[in-house]
Design an enzyme around this catalytic site. Sequence first.
Site, mmCIF file in Angstrom:
data_model
loop_
_atom_site.group_PDB
_atom_site.id
_atom_site.type_symbol
_atom_site.label_atom_id
_atom_site.label_comp_id
_atom_site.label_asym_id
_atom_site.label_seq_id
_atom_site.Cartn_x
_atom_site.Cartn_y
_atom_site.Cartn_z
ATOM 1 N N LYS A 87 4.836 9.300 8.700
ATOM 2 C CA LYS A 87 4.763 8.759 10.053
ATOM 3 C C LYS A 87 5.847 9.283 11.017
ATOM 4 O O LYS A 87 5.719 10.371 11.534
ATOM 5 C CB LYS A 87 4.748 7.229 9.996
ATOM 6 C CG LYS A 87 3.551 6.736 9.128
ATOM 7 C CD LYS A 87 3.292 5.273 9.246
ATOM 8 C CE LYS A 87 2.310 4.761 8.209
ATOM 9 N NZ LYS A 87 0.927 4.665 8.608
ATOM 10 N N TYR A 119 0.858 -1.184 0.000
ATOM 11 C CA TYR A 119 0.000 0.000 0.000
ATOM 12 C C TYR A 119 0.890 1.229 0.000
ATOM 13 O O TYR A 119 1.859 1.305 0.761
ATOM 14 C CB TYR A 119 -0.891 -0.011 1.252
ATOM 15 C CG TYR A 119 -1.741 1.224 1.425
ATOM 16 C CD1 TYR A 119 -2.798 1.486 0.556
ATOM 17 C CD2 TYR A 119 -1.511 2.136 2.465
ATOM 18 C CE1 TYR A 119 -3.602 2.625 0.726
ATOM 19 C CE2 TYR A 119 -2.303 3.264 2.643
ATOM 20 C CZ TYR A 119 -3.338 3.499 1.768
ATOM 21 O OH TYR A 119 -4.140 4.617 1.940
ATOM 22 N N ASP A 125 9.278 2.784 -0.625
ATOM 23 C CA ASP A 125 8.288 3.431 0.224
ATOM 24 C C ASP A 125 8.632 3.054 1.656
ATOM 25 O O ASP A 125 8.315 1.958 2.120
ATOM 26 C CB ASP A 125 6.883 2.955 -0.167
ATOM 27 C CG ASP A 125 5.813 3.561 0.723
ATOM 28 O OD1 ASP A 125 6.180 4.150 1.759
ATOM 29 O OD2 ASP A 125 4.623 3.433 0.386
HETATM 30 C C1 PLP Z 1 3.848 2.016 3.300
HETATM 31 C C2 PLP Z 1 2.880 3.148 3.284
HETATM 32 N N1 PLP Z 1 2.968 4.070 2.319
HETATM 33 C C3 PLP Z 1 2.135 5.122 2.265
HETATM 34 C C4 PLP Z 1 1.133 5.281 3.207
HETATM 35 C C5 PLP Z 1 0.217 6.450 3.139
HETATM 36 O O1 PLP Z 1 0.512 7.352 4.152
HETATM 37 P P1 PLP Z 1 -0.598 8.383 4.669
HETATM 38 O O2 PLP Z 1 -1.640 7.585 5.365
HETATM 39 O O3 PLP Z 1 0.166 9.305 5.579
HETATM 40 O O4 PLP Z 1 -1.120 9.081 3.479
HETATM 41 C C6 PLP Z 1 1.001 4.344 4.232
HETATM 42 C C7 PLP Z 1 -0.052 4.479 5.245
HETATM 43 O O5 PLP Z 1 -0.256 3.659 6.110
HETATM 44 C C8 PLP Z 1 1.885 3.242 4.262
HETATM 45 O O6 PLP Z 1 1.802 2.309 5.226
#
Ligand code: PLP
Length: 428
Positions: free
Chosen positions: A267, A144, A239
Amino acid sequence: MKHNKSSEIFNEAKKYIPGGVNSPVRAFRSVGLDPIFIERGEGAKIYDVDGNEYIDYICSWGPLILGHSNEKVLEGIDEVLRRGTSYGVPTEIEVKMAKLIVEAYPSIDMVRMVNSGTEATMSALRVARGYTGRNKILKFEGCYHGHSDSLLVKSGSGTLTFGVPTSPGVPADTVKDTLVSRYNDLDAVKKIFEEQGEEIAAIIVEPVGGNMGVVPGKKAFLQGLRDICDEYGAVLIFDEVITGFRLAYGGAQEVYGVEAHMTCFGKIIGGGLPVGAYGGKKEIMDMVSPVGPVYQAGTLSGNPLAMHMGYNNLRILKDNPQIYEGIEAKAKRLEDGFRKNIHELNISAEVVRFKGMVCVFFAEGEFHSYDDVKNCDTDMYSRYFKGMLERGVLLPPAQFEGMFLSSEHTIEHIEETIKIQYDVLREL
Ligand SMILES: Cc1ncc(COP(=O)(O)O)c(C=O)c1O
């Protein structure tokens, strides 16, 4: 355990907010419950509006690696707040923050702040496309990367690699350039590149899958992705929204010894305030406006409050590397305790741990890709979640999410969690 006040607020919430929540996982729907509403957090614990207390393994889904309302993270925030909350012109803390990130990641020369992980991945992909002059991107099923249109895809049926939208409102045309492959399957990626490599701008990957439970990338897989990208002139984007500054101060790249061309964060780098960032080599980041032609902007990007909290978080982590050892040791104890419980009670479940990331899958076998995890017994997870909640342990309210630990979880919290898990599993 009573949840009267939470229920009352939830009924009111549903009138004004879709599903009563501002992010779907908070609704507890996949475990068939109503959400609890939180009043406050302290260390490893959170307290709901009904006065119930929980050992928290959500930790805001990752940002709170130093626990709730940590005095050291909060230091100075009152003063920053009183000076002003946002200016729309630069502040020095943005520079200090960027420098810290660049120093932590050898693969990053420059970094741009945004407001969420979603924005970070969306922007990084735009930059990678601008840099390469290509349109296609490759992602992996089960990873994700936030909710931007071109990433809300799953793989097409059979051996098709093109993605199909996972949400109404995402036009098929928008995802036509998003290819989807199997996590940890380097041969599949090689095949895709042999056929379409010259058209692919980027591979985006979670180095440790944290959105299908916990599924660690294999080192050979991640290194292979890097090699393929180098061979075909594509950009490898890690990511690290979850793994960045969590697995180690230098994130997954330090742990695996594999460097990405671009990296996305969120985060932890906001210490609990809204934040995201993407960075990479100078020649790639020089594509970003105002230096380069790729447009990307944000009214609140680099917000002084978020930068202050993030900076405090990173400074503490940098100066106290033992925090990582401590979290890993506690995660290891959880892993061992959980595994023993599962074995003794003869439950069909497995524990997966990578560094400080832990997940209990209600299925047997090995877990290397989404195909391996998708048939987990989610009903059993729901009963497990409910039992743990009722006994004061807040787990992620979904089978396909990992547990988050903080420096503030003590060995007593861990032992208590293991004991409670035994009782809950026995009654499943
Ligand atoms: C690996 C990863 N990338 C991107 C995101 C998206 O981040 P945000 O919720 O701050 O938009 C998340 C959210 O949990 C994530 O776990």
